[in-house]
Each structure stands twice: as C-alpha cells, then as structure tokens.
Design an enzyme around this catalytic site. Structure first.
Site, PDB file in Angstrom:
ATOM      1  N   GLU A   1      43.606  -2.887  35.476  1.00 51.96           N
ATOM      2  CA  GLU A   1      43.813  -3.774  36.636  1.00 51.96           C
ATOM      3  C   GLU A   1      43.143  -3.059  37.802  1.00 51.96           C
ATOM      4  O   GLU A   1      43.623  -2.014  38.241  1.00 51.96           O
ATOM      5  CB  GLU A   1      45.311  -3.967  36.930  1.00 51.96           C
ATOM      6  CG  GLU A   1      46.171  -4.349  35.728  1.00 51.96           C
ATOM      7  CD  GLU A   1      45.951  -5.773  35.237  1.00 51.96           C
ATOM      8  OE1 GLU A   1      45.204  -6.525  35.903  1.00 51.96           O
ATOM      9  OE2 GLU A   1      46.499  -6.117  34.182  1.00 51.96           O
TER      10      GLU A   1
ATOM     11  N   CYS B   1      45.416  -4.645  46.551  1.00 48.52           N
ATOM     12  CA  CYS B   1      44.240  -5.051  45.767  1.00 48.52           C
ATOM     13  C   CYS B   1      43.912  -6.499  46.079  1.00 48.52           C
ATOM     14  O   CYS B   1      42.783  -6.943  45.936  1.00 48.52           O
ATOM     15  CB  CYS B   1      44.499  -4.858  44.283  1.00 48.52           C
ATOM     16  SG  CYS B   1      46.080  -5.510  43.784  1.00 48.52           S
TER      17      CYS B   1
END
Ligand code: NDP
Length: 525
Positions: free
Chosen positions: A289, A323
């Site tokens: 990720e 993110c």
C-alpha cells in the site's frame, strides 16, 4: 446524554459528544504524568530489551520524551520470526471460530483503551485529537471486519461440484489456508489502523505475525500489541519489534523465514522491498500500500462551498501527511476564482498548534526531515508560481520547539514542474485552472499514483468521473473531504498504479484472500 457509553464509529466521528473531550483530557493528564518510560519489544509474549535504544520524542515539542524504545538488529529480526514460526502450527490449526473470538476480544480491549492510546498517538504523530481517536477506533473496526469476513465466508471453505465420474463418488472442496509467518511493516501516519488492519487480516486467516512499526511511532503500536497479548492471543502469534527500517526492517525483508509481507509506506521503499523480497527460490505474496498524489476536480457545475471545504480538509488534515491527502486541484475556469478565494479563506482560518488541544486542526509535521522538505518545496514553488496562503514555518512562542508548518496554497505553477508529480507529504496544495473537464482528467491521471480522487459537479459528470479516473478510492460531491476518509465496510482503501500492488482494498470484500492460498481437496470414496 444517554446512559449508554459513547462509542466512536464512522457515524459519530463527525459529531462527537462532550464526553469524548472529557475522557480525552483525563487520559492526557495521566499520560503526561507517566512519560519517558522504557518499553521493550514483545517477542514470544515477553519483553525483550537490546543494548542500543532510541528516544521517541513529540514533534510538537521535541523536549518531550514520550518513551525509550529498543533498537533492533538482525538478531532481533531472527528472534521475532522464530517465535512466529514456532507458534504457527498451533495457531493455523486453531479453528477459525476460536481465532475470531480472541481477535474480537483484542478489538474490545483496544476500544476500552481508546483514550489512552489516542492521546499517545496525538503526541507521537502530531495528529489532532479527533483524528487520533479515529485512527485507534478504525483499527479496532478493521480487526472486527476481518472477523466478520471470516464468518460471512464460513472460514473460506467451499463445497464444489462432485466429479461427473460414473461408478465413483468424487467430492471436491476448496479451502483457503494461511501462508505462514506474515511480516507487517507500517508507516508513521496511521500507526494504529495501518499496523493492525493488516495484522488482523493475517491473524484471522491463521498466519502468525511479526510487526515492524515506523521509528517515529513505536509507542502507539506497542500499546495496541499489549491489547492482543492481554486478550489471550497465544505467545509468539503476534510479535512486535522496533528499530531502523534500513537495518532492522531490511533484515526482516531479507529473511528466508517470512512467508508473506504487507508493507504500507512510500513508493521508493515499497519498490525496494518488492525487489528484495523477490530474491528467493519462489514467489511469496506481497501486499503493498504505497503513496498518492491525489487530485480533486471541480467542474463548472460544482458547488463552490462543498468543493472548497472538501479540498481544504483533505489537503491539510494531518498536515498533508495522509497517503490520501489532496495535493492537486483542477478547477474549471468559470468557478476557478470563487473556489480558490474560498479555499484561501478556509485555509487562513485553520488553527495550528498542540495537536492534543481540542481547538487545533493542524499539529506539527512528523520530524525534522519533513520540516526540511516543506521549506524546500515552498522555496521551489515561490520561484515557479505564486503562494496565496501560508508558505512559512512557525517558530515563535508555543511553536518554538516543534515542526510547525503553515498550510500552503500555491497557484500558477507550470504544468511541467516536478512538484505536480512528486508526493510531497507536507501541507501544500497546488491548484490549476483548466479549460475543460477533459484537460482536468488528463492531468489528474498523468501521475504514477492512483490512490484516491475527488470530484465536484453534476450527476451526469459524476458518472463520467468514476468511469475515467484512475484511482482505487473515489468520492463525489463530498464536503467532509475531497480525497480523504476510509472506514472498513464503507470505504475500503487501496490504490492503483504506483499506489498499491494488489488492486484489492483493505477493509473490503476481497481483502482476506490475499493472506491465504487455495487448496483443493478431492476425495474419492
Ligand atoms: P516510509 O516508506 O519511509 O516507511 C514506512 C515503513 O518502512 C517504516 O516502518 C520504515 O521504518 C520502514 N522501512 C524503511 N526502509 C525499509 C527497508 N529497507 N526495509 C524494511 N522496512 C523499511 O514511509 P513513511 O513512514 O514516511 O510513511 C509515509 C508514506 O506512506 C507515504 O508515501 C504515504 O503515501 C504512504 N502511505 C500509504 C498508505 C496506503 O494505504 N496506500 C497509507 C499511509 C501511508 P523507519 O521508520 O524505521 O524508517
């Protein structure tokens, strides 16, 4: 107030009762009286101490030592993985119903300790109080979501059709089984949910786990590891080791004792891990990720207020260190001036300060490296374009000992500037005026990343946006956040292209099978 205790969830987060603040303040007072203690690693259920240590300091006031932690080496990497390896046969054969029961107990303990862990997280990461509590609550819900998926899929055991063989009864069963020892390497920004989301999935599916948190956030991760220990998860099933990524983390990646890895962090480190992990005699599962460069597009039919609110919140929540942070906004000409004006007004009003203070929206950035990055990027943007808000670090009074940066809005930066491509991970938003939506979409997709994206426009345009944007999590007309916000079961989280490796989102329907391998069982009677 109702006599039922308040539970922080996706629904209550946006409108918390007063009790939340009272309990946070009580926990904070207790924490402040107990700072600076030493914490071991947790290997095979026991504390482990090393010769070398490191201090965990608050980015809001670097004089404050939150705790002292162990600087792990190759030796501790081997110890942790050996413990996980030894615990694997029994844990993997423990009926999934039993595993799920223990994990739910751990999730309940995380909830019980929500305020203690949340205050540590706020001081350690610099995350504001609501978002700190949200991170911890989400982590408990991610663990529960893995339990729910095990139940819903009945342990991932499926009776298939019998073979069409005349004269024989040949039955077939598909069983998903764990891989073995799972390594979880997590980033600093969501130390609770991004460590224990993957950990919960790995454990529910029968793997044992070795955890390596970011060096900036060992404390939060340790406190949650204690919840699993105290819930009665057997020794060695979950191990927690601390130390530098480049040495301790790399030793874990290079070990032949790891059967699968979940890494959440930057694209560069993730790609390095991907390549290094491939230097083995066969392929092992890798869940990555990674970063984002998340765009918001505003059409001429968008709602100015919703767009400005959503973009500002997503750009500057957690100081731009998500993110999913919105770092690029593309606004169609007719609405450009109005949306930009409103974004600047909202940005100028954001309260910056001690992240544990209930009035504060933005705390400090996480460390000296990020503080330096911010100043460098601002200098580059000043040369290339125009800064409409912020563009400075704060160094006076209460800001003197922390890494405080003003939220910054930059415009008129040429399209070929490197910062349109680079994940900055600090509170900087770049805005461009576009002639039409096709231009906006082209620019939105013209990056290596594909994590989240937001849109403001008409109903018909929204369909076009969903269809054409290259991103794993997409939002339309959302004032709560243009590109941010995830919760298991509601917005499963994951990215395309350079933002992730599996194309399946955490906290979603397809996640658990990533932690298992299929075995077909054919029996002829
Ligand atoms: P980093 O990539 O710097 O570090 C992530 C983790 O990897 C840390 O625990 C770090 O340890 C460790 N590490 C570093 N080098 C190695 C190595 N060679 N071998 C093994 N482990 C290593 O990321 P940050 O912590 O700075 O987090 C920010 C990044 O994470 C951003 O790019 C962000 O977009 C991304 N992210 C992605 C998410 C997603 O869901 N897609 C969610 C949240 C963040 P140490 O701290 O000791 O260096």
């Amino acid at each position: 107030m109702a006599d039922k205790p308040f539970k922080l969830t996706y629904g209550t987060m946006f409108n918390p009762p007063e009790e939340l603040h009272t309990r946070f303040d009580e926990a904070l007072t207790k924490l402040k009286a107990n700072l600076g203690k030493e914490y071991g690693m947790l290997i095979n259920g026991k504390d482990h101490f090393t010769h070398e240590k490191f201090e965990d300091r608050s980015p809001a006031d670097t004089d404050v030592i939150l705790g002292v932690f162990q600087k792990g080496s190759e030796k501790e990497a081997e110890m942790g993985l050996a413990a996980a390896h030894n615990a694997y046969p029994k844990w993997s054969r423990t009926p999934w119903q039993e595993r799920v029961k223990l994990l739910r107990k751990a999730a309940d303990l995380i909830d019980e300790r929500l305020y203690t862990i949340g205050t540590v997280l706020a001081m350690e990461v610099g995350k504001n109080r609501m978002e700190s509590l949200g991170d911890v609550a989400e982590c408990a819900d991610l663990v529960r979501y893995s339990c729910f998926q095990m139940e819903r899929n009945k342990g991932f055991i499926i009776q298939l059709e019998n073979d069409p063989l005349v004269g024989f009864k040949s039955t077939n069963v598909s069983v998903l089984r764990p891989n073995g020892v799972w390594l979880v390497v997590s980033p600093f920004n969501f130390p609770a949910s991004l460590t224990y989301g993957p950990t919960g999935a790995a454990l529910a599916t029968g793997n044992t786990v070795m955890i390596k948190p970011a060096t900036d956030t060992p404390f939060t991760v340790r406190l949650i590891a204690e919840c699993f220990r105290d819930a009665g998860i057997p020794d060695g099933v979950i191990n927690y080791g601390t130390g530098p990524g480049k040495t301790f983390g790399q030793a874990l990646i290079d070990s032949l004792e790891v059967d699968g890895v979940t890494f959440t962090g930057s694209l560069d480190v993730g790609m390095g891990i991907y390549r290094d992990f491939a230097k083995y005699k066969y392929v092992r599962p890798v869940v990555l990720e990674l970063g984002g460069k998340n765009p918001a597009i505003v059409s001429r039919h968008g709602d100015v207020e919703k767009a400005a609110l959503g973009i500002t919140r997503s750009a500057f929540g957690l100081q731009g260190q998500k993110c999913s942070a919105c770092s690029r906004a593309f606004i169609e000409e007719p609405l450009y001036d109005a949306v930009v004006k409103r974004i600047v007004e909202l940005t100028d009003k954001l309260v910056i300060g001690d992240p544990t203070d209930r009035a504060v929206y933005m705390g400090p950035v996480v460390n000296k490296g990020s503080y330096g990055d911010y100043q460098r990027f601002v200098d580059d943007l000043k040369k290339a374009g125009k800064i409409l808000s912020g563009g400075k670090v704060l160094t006076e009074g209460n800001y003197a000992k922390g890494f405080f940066c003003m939220p910054t809005v930059a415009v008129d930066v040429p399209e070929n500037h490197y910062l349109w491509q680079y994940e900055m991970f600090v509170p900087i938003l770049m805005i461009a005026k576009v002639r039409n939506l096709d231009e906006a979409m082209r620019r939105a997709n013209d990056v290596n990343f594909g994590l989240t994206a937001g849109f403001y426009g008409s109903k018909e345009e929204v369909e076009w946006f969903f269809e054409n944007i290259e991103a794993g999590v997409t939002y339309a007309n959302r004032p709560q956040g243009a590109t941010t916000g995830a919760w298991p079961g509601f917005q499963p989280f994951g990215g395309w292209k350079g933002s992730g490796a599996t194309g399946k989102n955490a906290g979603g329907y397809y996640y658990l099978p990533l932690y298992m391998r299929e075995q077909i069982r054919t029996l002829v009677e």
